[in-house]
Design an enzyme around this catalytic site. Sequence first.
Site, PDB file in Angstrom:
ATOM      1  N   GLY A   1       0.817  -1.218   0.000  1.00 17.06           N
ATOM      2  CA  GLY A   1       0.000   0.000   0.000  1.00 17.06           C
ATOM      3  C   GLY A   1       0.850   1.268   0.000  1.00 17.06           C
ATOM      4  O   GLY A   1       2.083   1.219  -0.114  1.00 17.06           O
TER       5      GLY A   1
ATOM      6  N   ASP B   1      -2.907 -12.873   5.825  1.00 17.28           N
ATOM      7  CA  ASP B   1      -4.190 -12.196   5.640  1.00 17.28           C
ATOM      8  C   ASP B   1      -4.730 -11.914   7.042  1.00 17.28           C
ATOM      9  O   ASP B   1      -4.945 -12.841   7.831  1.00 17.28           O
ATOM     10  CB  ASP B   1      -5.135 -13.114   4.848  1.00 17.28           C
ATOM     11  CG  ASP B   1      -6.485 -12.456   4.593  1.00 17.28           C
ATOM     12  OD1 ASP B   1      -6.857 -11.518   5.335  1.00 17.28           O
ATOM     13  OD2 ASP B   1      -7.166 -12.883   3.652  1.00 17.28           O
TER      14      ASP B   1
ATOM     15  N   ALA C   1      -5.667  -2.062   6.419  1.00 16.58           N
ATOM     16  CA  ALA C   1      -6.964  -1.631   6.967  1.00 16.58           C
ATOM     17  C   ALA C   1      -8.051  -1.875   5.940  1.00 16.58           C
ATOM     18  O   ALA C   1      -7.773  -2.037   4.748  1.00 16.58           O
ATOM     19  CB  ALA C   1      -6.917  -0.141   7.315  1.00 16.58           C
TER      20      ALA C   1
ATOM     21  N   ASP D   1      -8.159  10.020  11.452  1.00 14.16           N
ATOM     22  CA  ASP D   1      -8.834  11.245  11.909  1.00 14.16           C
ATOM     23  C   ASP D   1     -10.342  11.016  12.046  1.00 14.16           C
ATOM     24  O   ASP D   1     -11.019  11.750  12.768  1.00 14.16           O
ATOM     25  CB  ASP D   1      -8.570  12.394  10.918  1.00 14.16           C
ATOM     26  CG  ASP D   1      -8.928  12.052   9.481  1.00 14.16           C
ATOM     27  OD1 ASP D   1      -8.691  10.887   9.071  1.00 14.16           O
ATOM     28  OD2 ASP D   1      -9.458  12.921   8.771  1.00 14.16           O
TER      29      ASP D   1
ATOM     30  N   TYR E   1     -16.924   3.287   9.554  1.00  8.87           N
ATOM     31  CA  TYR E   1     -15.462   3.246   9.437  1.00  8.87           C
ATOM     32  C   TYR E   1     -14.791   3.759  10.716  1.00  8.87           C
ATOM     33  O   TYR E   1     -13.956   3.076  11.318  1.00  8.87           O
ATOM     34  CB  TYR E   1     -15.006   4.070   8.220  1.00  8.87           C
ATOM     35  CG  TYR E   1     -13.504   4.241   8.179  1.00  8.87           C
ATOM     36  CD1 TYR E   1     -12.670   3.131   8.028  1.00  8.87           C
ATOM     37  CD2 TYR E   1     -12.908   5.502   8.314  1.00  8.87           C
ATOM     38  CE1 TYR E   1     -11.279   3.275   8.022  1.00  8.87           C
ATOM     39  CE2 TYR E   1     -11.533   5.649   8.307  1.00  8.87           C
ATOM     40  CZ  TYR E   1     -10.724   4.537   8.157  1.00  8.87           C
ATOM     41  OH  TYR E   1      -9.352   4.684   8.162  1.00  8.87           O
TER      42      TYR E   1
HETATM   43  N1  LIG Z   1      -5.374   6.610   2.921  1.00  9.57           N
HETATM   44  C1  LIG Z   1      -5.788   7.548   3.772  1.00  9.57           C
HETATM   45  O1  LIG Z   1      -6.236   8.622   3.371  1.00  9.57           O
HETATM   46  C2  LIG Z   1      -5.708   7.311   5.263  1.00  9.57           C
HETATM   47  C3  LIG Z   1      -6.187   8.290   6.147  1.00  9.57           C
HETATM   48  C4  LIG Z   1      -6.106   8.056   7.522  1.00  9.57           C
HETATM   49  C5  LIG Z   1      -5.570   6.871   7.991  1.00  9.57           C
HETATM   50  N2  LIG Z   1      -5.118   5.939   7.105  1.00  9.57           N
HETATM   51  C6  LIG Z   1      -4.584   4.681   7.631  1.00  9.57           C
HETATM   52  O2  LIG Z   1      -3.195   4.572   7.360  1.00  9.57           O
HETATM   53  C7  LIG Z   1      -2.859   3.185   7.125  1.00  9.57           C
HETATM   54  C8  LIG Z   1      -2.166   3.053   5.776  1.00  9.57           C
HETATM   55  O3  LIG Z   1      -3.060   3.493   4.749  1.00  9.57           O
HETATM   56  P1  LIG Z   1      -2.690   3.379   3.196  1.00  9.57           P
HETATM   57  O4  LIG Z   1      -3.397   4.503   2.507  1.00  9.57           O
HETATM   58  O5  LIG Z   1      -1.224   3.199   3.033  1.00  9.57           O
HETATM   59  O6  LIG Z   1      -3.422   2.014   2.813  1.00  9.57           O
HETATM   60  P2  LIG Z   1      -3.483   1.315   1.381  1.00  9.57           P
HETATM   61  O7  LIG Z   1      -2.591   2.023   0.419  1.00  9.57           O
HETATM   62  O8  LIG Z   1      -4.904   1.110   1.005  1.00  9.57           O
HETATM   63  O9  LIG Z   1      -2.809  -0.111   1.679  1.00  9.57           O
HETATM   64  C9  LIG Z   1      -3.431  -1.025   2.522  1.00  9.57           C
HETATM   65  C10 LIG Z   1      -2.538  -2.249   2.619  1.00  9.57           C
HETATM   66  O10 LIG Z   1      -3.170  -3.183   3.478  1.00  9.57           O
HETATM   67  C11 LIG Z   1      -3.236  -4.447   2.824  1.00  9.57           C
HETATM   68  N3  LIG Z   1      -4.400  -5.181   3.320  1.00  9.57           N
HETATM   69  C12 LIG Z   1      -5.697  -4.809   3.298  1.00  9.57           C
HETATM   70  N4  LIG Z   1      -6.464  -5.747   3.877  1.00  9.57           N
HETATM   71  C13 LIG Z   1      -5.614  -6.720   4.294  1.00  9.57           C
HETATM   72  C14 LIG Z   1      -5.788  -7.962   4.963  1.00  9.57           C
HETATM   73  N5  LIG Z   1      -7.001  -8.422   5.308  1.00  9.57           N
HETATM   74  N6  LIG Z   1      -4.684  -8.698   5.246  1.00  9.57           N
HETATM   75  C15 LIG Z   1      -3.440  -8.283   4.894  1.00  9.57           C
HETATM   76  N7  LIG Z   1      -3.222  -7.127   4.245  1.00  9.57           N
HETATM   77  C16 LIG Z   1      -4.294  -6.364   3.933  1.00  9.57           C
HETATM   78  C17 LIG Z   1      -3.327  -4.096   1.357  1.00  9.57           C
HETATM   79  O11 LIG Z   1      -2.978  -5.212   0.596  1.00  9.57           O
HETATM   80  P3  LIG Z   1      -3.467  -5.385  -0.937  1.00  9.57           P
HETATM   81  O12 LIG Z   1      -2.459  -4.646  -1.760  1.00  9.57           O
HETATM   82  O13 LIG Z   1      -3.447  -6.849  -1.111  1.00  9.57           O
HETATM   83  O14 LIG Z   1      -4.841  -4.778  -1.025  1.00  9.57           O
HETATM   84  C18 LIG Z   1      -2.312  -2.958   1.301  1.00  9.57           C
HETATM   85  O15 LIG Z   1      -1.011  -3.469   1.265  1.00  9.57           O
HETATM   86  C19 LIG Z   1      -4.189   2.432   7.235  1.00  9.57           C
HETATM   87  O16 LIG Z   1      -4.394   1.991   8.545  1.00  9.57           O
HETATM   88  C20 LIG Z   1      -5.200   3.493   6.908  1.00  9.57           C
HETATM   89  O17 LIG Z   1      -6.509   3.245   7.340  1.00  9.57           O
HETATM   90  C21 LIG Z   1      -5.164   6.132   5.767  1.00  9.57           C
END
Ligand SMILES: NC(=O)c1ccc[n+]([C@@H]2O[C@H](COP(=O)([O-])OP(=O)(O)OC[C@H]3O[C@@H](n4cnc5c(N)ncnc54)[C@H](OP(=O)(O)O)[C@@H]3O)[C@@H](O)[C@H]2O)c1
Length: 288
Positions: free
Chosen positions: A10, A34, A58, A100, A124
């Site tokens: 991610g 997973d 997530a 947030d 969420y």
């Molecule tokens: N994006 C935002 O705007 C935002 C805002 C606030 C907080 N956050 C938090 O910051 C963190 C990182 O976010 P991000 O944007 O980097 O996320 P992301 O780019 O969507 O990446 C999520 C990662 O988690 C993996 N994943 C999802 N479900 C899984 C499961 N059941 N088992 C194992 N791996 C799994 C995905 O794998 P695949 O590649 O296989 O899908 C991917 O590698 C998360 O906790 C997110 O909620 C994000």
Amino acid sequence: MKVLLIGASGQLGGDLLRNNPGHEIFAPGRETLDLTRPTQITAVIGDFTPDVIINCAAFHNVPLCEQQPEEAFLTNCVAVRELATAAQRVGAQLVTFSSDYVFGGNGQRTPYSETDTPQPVQIYGITRLAGELAALAVAPDNTLIIRTCGLYGRNRSKSKHGNFVDQRLAEAVAGLRIEMSCEQTVAPTCCDDLSRAVFALLERPGVSHGIFHLTNEGECSWYEFACAIFELSGYRPDVTPVDRGGLSGTMRRPLYSVLANTRARKLGITLRPWREALRAYLQAKRTS
Ligand SMILES: NC(=O)c1ccc[n+]([C@@H]2O[C@H](COP(=O)([O-])OP(=O)(O)OC[C@H]3O[C@@H](n4cnc5c(N)ncnc54)[C@H](OP(=O)(O)O)[C@@H]3O)[C@@H](O)[C@H]2O)c1
């Protein structure tokens, strides 16, 4: 340190790998670990015996969480509790991310600090808060929760279909008319900066548990952020601000969810203002 990194494909996971200051990192894909399969959590952590587990995974497509609350709860809460339990068993520190969206934003005008009372207003946010509480209940002394906001990074977020910056650029290239919400105030955060701050935090002596906020500094609406993307990248699309009161159907998003990085700042860890981080991201995109 031996680091188990979950979610490396991610946005944030990718930048943590790129900015690794020299730790031994094991980053299994979802086919090996997973989070919805507790036996895999126990097996991988038992075999690798990490010093630190960094969980970037997530279920965070916000509208989908409304439709699939059980799946959201499984990844964002039950799995985080399993991770905390397994971490405790091998004496590892768990670093896991939250959002947030644990805050409701009603009437809020100043950034939320780590000690403010959460009040999520959609599934969420409820699952994220539940995950925080579950992990801290199981392993209060070695769980570090990092809340962040509006991430964009070089890797694509599959579940969010890319990121906000790249989506706006694609719309500008396609010559689309763009409508952008102007009523939600956030602190967009670049994963390059966040990943460096995470490693900096891990290196600080005595930082083992509790809640930290980590975002780029400053605040803006999504409309203002979109305008900055276009200004800094030289596009001039037709962008209209729209105010839907934070509503998508019946689902509510917080009108204000800026986080104050109070605890990190006390340790001398700060992220640059969001506009500078955006400029650097766009520059890196041009040269890559
Ligand atoms: N994006 C935002 O705007 C935002 C805002 C606030 C907080 N956050 C938090 O910051 C963190 C990182 O976010 P991000 O944007 O980097 O996320 P992301 O780019 O969507 O990446 C999520 C990662 O988690 C993996 N994943 C999802 N479900 C899984 C499961 N059941 N088992 C194992 N791996 C799994 C995905 O794998 P695949 O590649 O296989 O899908 C991917 O590698 C998360 O906790 C997110 O909620 C994000």
